[in-house]
Scaffold this motif. Sequence first.
Motif, mmCIF file in Angstrom:
data_model
loop_
_atom_site.group_PDB
_atom_site.id
_atom_site.type_symbol
_atom_site.label_atom_id
_atom_site.label_comp_id
_atom_site.label_asym_id
_atom_site.label_seq_id
_atom_site.Cartn_x
_atom_site.Cartn_y
_atom_site.Cartn_z
ATOM 1 N N GLU A 103 10.941 -6.192 2.243
ATOM 2 C CA GLU A 103 10.423 -7.577 2.286
ATOM 3 C C GLU A 103 8.698 -7.326 2.027
ATOM 4 O O GLU A 103 8.211 -8.352 1.593
ATOM 5 C CB GLU A 103 10.278 -8.140 3.764
ATOM 6 C CG GLU A 103 11.690 -8.712 3.865
ATOM 7 C CD GLU A 103 11.868 -9.536 5.045
ATOM 8 O OE1 GLU A 103 11.261 -10.606 5.113
ATOM 9 O OE2 GLU A 103 12.777 -9.106 6.304
ATOM 10 N N LEU A 104 8.304 -6.214 1.972
ATOM 11 C CA LEU A 104 6.898 -5.937 1.550
ATOM 12 C C LEU A 104 6.551 -6.088 0.214
ATOM 13 O O LEU A 104 5.528 -6.585 -0.231
ATOM 14 C CB LEU A 104 6.422 -4.531 2.393
ATOM 15 C CG LEU A 104 6.461 -4.523 3.678
ATOM 16 C CD1 LEU A 104 6.236 -2.934 4.209
ATOM 17 C CD2 LEU A 104 5.135 -5.194 4.301
ATOM 18 N N ASN A 105 7.618 -5.741 -0.603
ATOM 19 C CA ASN A 105 7.615 -6.086 -2.061
ATOM 20 C C ASN A 105 7.333 -7.479 -2.243
ATOM 21 O O ASN A 105 6.984 -7.914 -3.788
ATOM 22 C CB ASN A 105 8.761 -5.570 -2.680
ATOM 23 C CG ASN A 105 8.646 -3.870 -2.771
ATOM 24 O OD1 ASN A 105 9.648 -3.221 -2.683
ATOM 25 N ND2 ASN A 105 7.423 -3.371 -2.799
ATOM 26 N N LYS A 106 7.611 -8.478 -1.666
ATOM 27 C CA LYS A 106 7.257 -9.860 -1.695
ATOM 28 C C LYS A 106 5.775 -10.042 -1.732
ATOM 29 O O LYS A 106 5.351 -10.944 -2.236
ATOM 30 C CB LYS A 106 7.916 -10.873 -0.680
ATOM 31 C CG LYS A 106 9.672 -10.607 -0.967
ATOM 32 C CD LYS A 106 10.504 -11.419 0.201
ATOM 33 C CE LYS A 106 11.761 -11.263 -0.017
ATOM 34 N NZ LYS A 106 12.359 -12.123 1.047
ATOM 35 N N VAL A 107 4.949 -9.329 -1.049
ATOM 36 C CA VAL A 107 3.756 -9.389 -0.730
ATOM 37 C C VAL A 107 2.950 -8.591 -1.815
ATOM 38 O O VAL A 107 2.086 -9.105 -2.788
ATOM 39 C CB VAL A 107 2.968 -8.917 0.577
ATOM 40 C CG1 VAL A 107 1.722 -9.077 0.627
ATOM 41 C CG2 VAL A 107 3.843 -9.550 1.575
ATOM 42 N N LEU A 108 3.446 -7.303 -2.075
ATOM 43 C CA LEU A 108 2.861 -6.437 -3.186
ATOM 44 C C LEU A 108 3.877 -5.698 -3.985
ATOM 45 O O LEU A 108 4.753 -5.037 -3.568
ATOM 46 C CB LEU A 108 2.107 -5.266 -2.485
ATOM 47 C CG LEU A 108 0.505 -5.499 -2.506
ATOM 48 C CD1 LEU A 108 -0.182 -4.011 -1.844
ATOM 49 C CD2 LEU A 108 -0.228 -6.032 -3.594
ATOM 50 N N LYS A 130 -4.167 -14.351 1.454
ATOM 51 C CA LYS A 130 -3.823 -15.195 2.855
ATOM 52 C C LYS A 130 -2.884 -14.438 3.747
ATOM 53 O O LYS A 130 -2.447 -15.100 4.963
ATOM 54 C CB LYS A 130 -3.573 -16.513 2.664
ATOM 55 C CG LYS A 130 -4.976 -17.062 1.817
ATOM 56 C CD LYS A 130 -4.743 -18.721 1.688
ATOM 57 C CE LYS A 130 -5.887 -19.242 0.895
ATOM 58 N NZ LYS A 130 -5.721 -20.650 0.766
ATOM 59 N N ILE A 131 -2.470 -13.518 3.301
ATOM 60 C CA ILE A 131 -1.227 -12.805 4.329
ATOM 61 C C ILE A 131 -1.604 -11.475 4.892
ATOM 62 O O ILE A 131 -2.318 -10.884 4.516
ATOM 63 C CB ILE A 131 -0.086 -12.408 3.132
ATOM 64 C CG1 ILE A 131 0.614 -13.571 2.453
ATOM 65 C CG2 ILE A 131 1.060 -11.610 4.031
ATOM 66 C CD1 ILE A 131 1.463 -13.275 1.448
ATOM 67 N N ARG A 132 -1.109 -11.662 6.296
ATOM 68 C CA ARG A 132 -1.595 -10.609 7.077
ATOM 69 C C ARG A 132 -0.250 -9.729 7.348
ATOM 70 O O ARG A 132 0.813 -10.135 7.865
ATOM 71 C CB ARG A 132 -2.084 -11.104 8.477
ATOM 72 C CG ARG A 132 -3.375 -11.913 8.361
ATOM 73 C CD ARG A 132 -3.517 -12.661 9.735
ATOM 74 N NE ARG A 132 -4.586 -13.553 9.605
ATOM 75 C CZ ARG A 132 -5.925 -13.241 10.070
ATOM 76 N NH1 ARG A 132 -6.220 -12.306 10.752
ATOM 77 N NH2 ARG A 132 -6.604 -14.282 9.785
ATOM 78 N N ILE A 133 -0.320 -8.307 7.254
ATOM 79 C CA ILE A 133 0.629 -7.510 7.502
ATOM 80 C C ILE A 133 0.156 -6.653 8.746
ATOM 81 O O ILE A 133 -0.826 -6.062 8.824
ATOM 82 C CB ILE A 133 1.113 -6.533 6.374
ATOM 83 C CG1 ILE A 133 1.458 -7.356 5.161
ATOM 84 C CG2 ILE A 133 1.902 -5.382 6.742
ATOM 85 C CD1 ILE A 133 1.564 -6.458 3.970
ATOM 86 N N VAL A 137 -4.676 -0.487 -1.011
ATOM 87 C CA VAL A 137 -3.116 -0.667 -0.628
ATOM 88 C C VAL A 137 -2.391 -0.916 -1.955
ATOM 89 O O VAL A 137 -2.703 -1.699 -2.804
ATOM 90 C CB VAL A 137 -3.168 -1.919 0.316
ATOM 91 C CG1 VAL A 137 -1.666 -2.284 0.842
ATOM 92 C CG2 VAL A 137 -4.031 -1.657 1.585
ATOM 93 N N GLY A 138 -1.245 -0.269 -2.095
ATOM 94 C CA GLY A 138 -0.496 -0.263 -3.152
ATOM 95 C C GLY A 138 0.944 -0.636 -2.820
ATOM 96 O O GLY A 138 1.541 -0.166 -1.993
ATOM 97 N N GLY A 139 1.546 -1.287 -3.909
ATOM 98 C CA GLY A 139 2.948 -1.559 -3.525
ATOM 99 C C GLY A 139 3.960 -0.477 -4.323
ATOM 100 O O GLY A 139 3.280 0.195 -5.324
ATOM 101 N N LYS A 140 5.067 -0.110 -3.894
ATOM 102 C CA LYS A 140 5.690 1.131 -4.181
ATOM 103 C C LYS A 140 7.170 0.424 -4.065
ATOM 104 O O LYS A 140 7.447 -0.674 -3.283
ATOM 105 C CB LYS A 140 5.867 2.169 -3.607
ATOM 106 C CG LYS A 140 6.153 2.242 -2.004
ATOM 107 C CD LYS A 140 5.815 3.606 -1.615
ATOM 108 C CE LYS A 140 6.602 3.794 -0.313
ATOM 109 N NZ LYS A 140 6.936 5.042 0.015
ATOM 110 N N GLU A 141 8.263 1.148 -4.800
ATOM 111 C CA GLU A 141 9.690 0.434 -4.548
ATOM 112 C C GLU A 141 9.842 0.741 -3.349
ATOM 113 O O GLU A 141 9.835 1.751 -2.476
ATOM 114 C CB GLU A 141 10.522 1.645 -5.461
ATOM 115 C CG GLU A 141 10.253 1.491 -6.865
ATOM 116 C CD GLU A 141 10.739 -0.210 -7.418
ATOM 117 O OE1 GLU A 141 11.779 -0.908 -6.579
ATOM 118 O OE2 GLU A 141 10.383 -0.491 -8.380
ATOM 119 N N GLY A 142 10.355 -0.657 -2.450
ATOM 120 C CA GLY A 142 10.787 -0.451 -1.144
ATOM 121 C C GLY A 142 9.570 -0.422 -0.068
ATOM 122 O O GLY A 142 9.986 -0.321 1.017
ATOM 123 N N GLY A 143 8.347 -0.817 -0.521
ATOM 124 C CA GLY A 143 7.362 -0.911 0.426
ATOM 125 C C GLY A 143 5.700 -0.686 -0.164
ATOM 126 O O GLY A 143 5.597 -1.327 -1.171
#
Length: 131
Positions: A48-53, A76-79, A100-106
């Motif tokens: 679900e984190l890949n919806k954010v990044l 505007k999103i808080r993790i 903060v970077g996006g990667k496959e699965g998180g």
Amino acid sequence: MTGPGLGKLLLQNARVFIDKKEIEASVYIHVKGFSLARVTHLDVEGEELNKVLKPKEGGFFSIYGINGGIEIKIEKIRIRVIHDILNEVLRRGEKIRTWVGGKEGGIYIGFRKEQIIKLEKIAREKFDFQF
């Protein structure tokens, strides 16, 4: 790299929230030199984190030390990542701005040198990890 691996130290019972919704996720301290890590960082792994990044996206975002963990503000999103050990890295009330970077699965958090030193100390002392 997503999932368990050499040099990825699982924070047992960590909880992750996107805004107020708890998601299924795993949190690892990923130590430099192991499983392709070029620098020690924190992996937060949950689809679900890949919806954010999205994978390969990223930027400099504010991270706050909160009671029992850390909070990342991405627009505007808080993790929120809840695990007591994280307050040894970023104390309650502290704020930093880091990658903060996006990667496959998180996502991954590329902390600054001061926090990297603390993560590596935790790896040695709490996980008895030698590197």
